[in-house]
Design a protein around this motif. Structure first.
Motif, PDB file in Angstrom:
ATOM      1  N   LYS A 418       1.059  -1.238  -0.043  1.00 56.85           N
ATOM      2  CA  LYS A 418      -0.001  -0.066  -0.191  1.00 56.85           C
ATOM      3  C   LYS A 418       0.732   1.259  -0.135  1.00 56.85           C
ATOM      4  CE  LYS A 418      -4.017  -1.941   1.896  1.00 56.85           C
ATOM      5  NZ  LYS A 418      -5.256  -1.760   3.148  1.00 56.85           N
ATOM      6  N   LEU A 419       2.188   1.196   0.459  1.00 53.47           N
ATOM      7  CA  LEU A 419       2.769   2.504   0.793  1.00 53.47           C
ATOM      8  C   LEU A 419       4.095   2.428  -0.034  1.00 53.47           C
ATOM      9  CD1 LEU A 419       2.192   3.383   4.186  1.00 53.47           C
ATOM     10  CD2 LEU A 419       1.192   4.452   2.393  1.00 53.47           C
ATOM     11  N   LEU A 420       4.652   1.201  -0.496  1.00 47.48           N
ATOM     12  CA  LEU A 420       5.957   1.383  -1.248  1.00 47.48           C
ATOM     13  C   LEU A 420       5.641   0.975  -2.587  1.00 47.48           C
ATOM     14  CD1 LEU A 420       8.149  -0.547   1.456  1.00 47.48           C
ATOM     15  CD2 LEU A 420       7.775   2.014   1.354  1.00 47.48           C
ATOM     16  N   LYS A 421       4.908   0.218  -3.013  1.00 45.77           N
ATOM     17  CA  LYS A 421       4.680  -0.343  -4.397  1.00 45.77           C
ATOM     18  C   LYS A 421       3.697   1.089  -5.206  1.00 45.77           C
ATOM     19  CE  LYS A 421       6.934  -4.001  -4.543  1.00 45.77           C
ATOM     20  NZ  LYS A 421       8.491  -4.053  -5.410  1.00 45.77           N
ATOM     21  N   ILE A 422       4.388   2.040  -5.510  1.00 46.15           N
ATOM     22  CA  ILE A 422       3.579   3.008  -6.173  1.00 46.15           C
ATOM     23  C   ILE A 422       4.186   3.295  -7.529  1.00 46.15           C
ATOM     24  CG2 ILE A 422       2.971   5.536  -5.834  1.00 46.15           C
ATOM     25  CD1 ILE A 422       3.501   5.164  -2.927  1.00 46.15           C
ATOM     26  N   GLY A 440      -4.131   7.930  -9.706  1.00 54.31           N
ATOM     27  CA  GLY A 440      -5.154   7.129  -9.222  1.00 54.31           C
ATOM     28  C   GLY A 440      -4.753   6.468  -7.945  1.00 54.31           C
ATOM     29  N   TYR A 441      -3.677   6.611  -7.461  1.00 54.22           N
ATOM     30  CA  TYR A 441      -3.037   5.994  -6.111  1.00 54.22           C
ATOM     31  C   TYR A 441      -4.155   6.228  -4.972  1.00 54.22           C
ATOM     32  CZ  TYR A 441      -0.045   5.177  -2.165  1.00 54.22           C
ATOM     33  OH  TYR A 441       0.562   4.811  -0.941  1.00 54.22           O
ATOM     34  N   PRO A 442      -4.628   5.276  -4.467  1.00 55.71           N
ATOM     35  CA  PRO A 442      -5.749   5.206  -3.599  1.00 55.71           C
ATOM     36  C   PRO A 442      -5.396   5.898  -2.061  1.00 55.71           C
ATOM     37  CG  PRO A 442      -5.251   3.034  -3.914  1.00 55.71           C
ATOM     38  CD  PRO A 442      -4.280   3.834  -4.649  1.00 55.71           C
ATOM     39  N   TYR A 443      -4.111   5.851  -1.731  1.00 62.25           N
ATOM     40  CA  TYR A 443      -3.669   5.941  -0.256  1.00 62.25           C
ATOM     41  C   TYR A 443      -3.014   7.279  -0.175  1.00 62.25           C
ATOM     42  CZ  TYR A 443      -4.858   0.959  -0.207  1.00 62.25           C
ATOM     43  OH  TYR A 443      -5.645  -0.197  -0.598  1.00 62.25           O
TER      44      TYR A 443
END
Length: 459
Positions: A418-422, A440-443
């Motif tokens: 959720k936080l590293l794979k962007i 569109g990154y949701p976090y």
């Protein structure tokens, strides 16, 4: 004349040659061809590495490690400094690239290059697999000892405030081996060739205190007393007046550890292996639990405590006993302790929470791949174990920055996803390095919060 391949909309997945690059076509949608190419510029799927970079900068992790590692190379011949290589390895492990072979493509990843201290476009690529392998294989026993001391120093840095209670959770784990690693030996209980690491975590916060690699045929308690002795003395210096409690399973139920705790005046709750003498002392209690189960049809647990002395003990010690009857059958458990209090309270509220360490070990082994100890040299594999442990520490700091959020208790693989794979496109200009993350990154809110907290800003 340049040739091109005519692609029909129904030829899904075919290649289309163009003058400069290959294209892929995936049919059509509403009469429009779907065409993919490899001309998007510098793209990364790991833009969250910049979070790890901020964590590393704030806590000086790789800098501290580099300062204690010896480097026999000639300074005028060095292309990849130790600190840069440590950044590359620790960040790669945290991202899910545990193998040094992954450096073949990751060394040119723009986000990883930025995190390791190099410009994404104009700087040379990071270290190759052979270079990283040489780093692993030249460590000495002195290097390992210093790195272990740095791990505990990082633990103290993560817990700077005065503490009333410190809980030490100690356990071992199996690490199957499949090659010609030094000291890969057969363990009769696990029925496999393996290494047998000893791991120690803080039982309240889950931060690692020590990670020691041992030969495969070692008993669970092998070397535990010496490691524990050093650890207790350091904790007493760091947190004078605090209460220290050791929790461990039956693999550590040996007189030397009991005696050490008693001499150092710390508490312990350690699982005790069942034997006929302990069973005889609890037969009546088990019969009572069975009777209650037969009357009600519901599981019943009964507790008691008594003093017991094994043949190898020099004195009697208090043992807590649990007798349980349930649909699956009966169950008895024993714990030796020097804690005051009621038997059930000590068992349910203190001892069983030791099981949470299994989650920390699972994260370290399965999510951070700390069982990837495939070097031939034993010291190189100990070095790898410590690298994976330091990478776990970075994930721990990331999770701490997310307290009071939905990810406050998230495991390492969830945080990575959720936080590293962007996904991001990275552009280097004269004055800036732009990291254009996916719209569109949701976090996004969680990412903003983590960055503010890691960098020390309010919020």
């Amino acid at each position: 004349m340049l040739l091109s391949l005519k692609i029909t909309p129904f030829n899904t997945g075919a290649f289309m040659n163009t003058p400069c690059h290959k294209q892929l076509t995936f049919g059509s949608l509403f009469g429009k061809e779907i065409i993919a190419d490899f001309n998007g510029g510098q793209i990364t799927s790991d833009a969250g590495t910049l979070l790890l970079r901020d964590i590393d900068n704030r806590h000086n992790i790789t800098k501290s490690l580099a300062n204690v590692l010896h480097d026999p190379r000639r300074p005028d011949r060095i292309r990849h400094g130790i600190e840069t290589m440590l950044k590359q390895r620790l960040f790669s492990i945290a991202l899910g690239y545990e193998d040094t072979n992954d450096a073949a493509f990751l060394r040119s990843d723009p986000a990883v290059k930025i995190a390791a201290g190099r410009l994404p476009s104009s700087s040379p690529d990071l270290a190759s697999q052979p270079t990283l392998c040489r780093l692993e294989n030249r460590v000495t026993r002195r290097d390992i000892r210093r790195l272990s001391e740095e791990l505990f120093s990082l633990y103290l840095q993560a817990h700077p405030k005065k503490r009333k209670v410190v809980i030490i959770d100690m356990d071992s784990t199996d690490d199957p081996t499949h090659g010609a690693q030094q000291l890969s030996l057969f363990h009769g209980y696990f029925g496999q060739h393996m290494y047998h690491p000893l791991l120690i975590f803080d039982g309240i916060t889950g931060f690692p205190m020590a990670a020691i690699l041992r030969p495969g045929n070692s008993h669970a308690s092998h070397g535990a007393k010496a490691v524990l002795q050093r650890l207790i003395r350091k904790l007493k210096r760091a947190y004078p007046g605090s209460t220290i409690l050791l929790r461990a399973d039956g693999g550590f139920a040996i007189p030397d550890i009991y005696t050490l705790c008693e001499q150092e005046r710390i508490y312990y709750t350690i699982g005790l292996i069942t034997n006929d003498r302990l069973k005889a002392k609890t037969d009546a209690l088990l019969d009572q639990a069975v009777s209650l189960f037969e009357e009600t049809g519901k599981k019943h647990r009964l507790f008691t405590s008594f003093y017991y002395r094994a043949d190898s003990w020099h004195r009697r010690r208090r043992v807590i006993a649990k007798a349980e009857c349930m649909p699956q059958g009966t169950n008895r458990r024993f714990v030796v302790t020097n804690l005051p209090g009621g038997a059930q309270e000590l068992y349910d509220d203190i001892y069983v929470h030791r099981g949470d360490m299994e989650n920390r070990i699972k994260e370290l082994k399965n999510h951070l791949k700390a069982d990837r100890l495939s070097c031939h040299l034993f010291l190189a594999n100990q070095f790898r174990l410590l690298l994976h442990t330091f990478s776990y520490c970075m994930i721990w700091f990331l999770r701490e920055s997310l307290q009071s959020t939905e990810l406050a208790c998230a495991q390492a693989d969830t945080l990575r996803l959720k936080l590293l794979k962007i996904g991001a496109r990275i552009v280097q200009t004269t004055r800036r390095i732009w990291v254009h993350m996916a719209s569109g990154y949701p976090y996004q809110e969680l990412l903003h919060l983590a960055v503010r907290r890691i960098q020390g800003a309010p919020g």
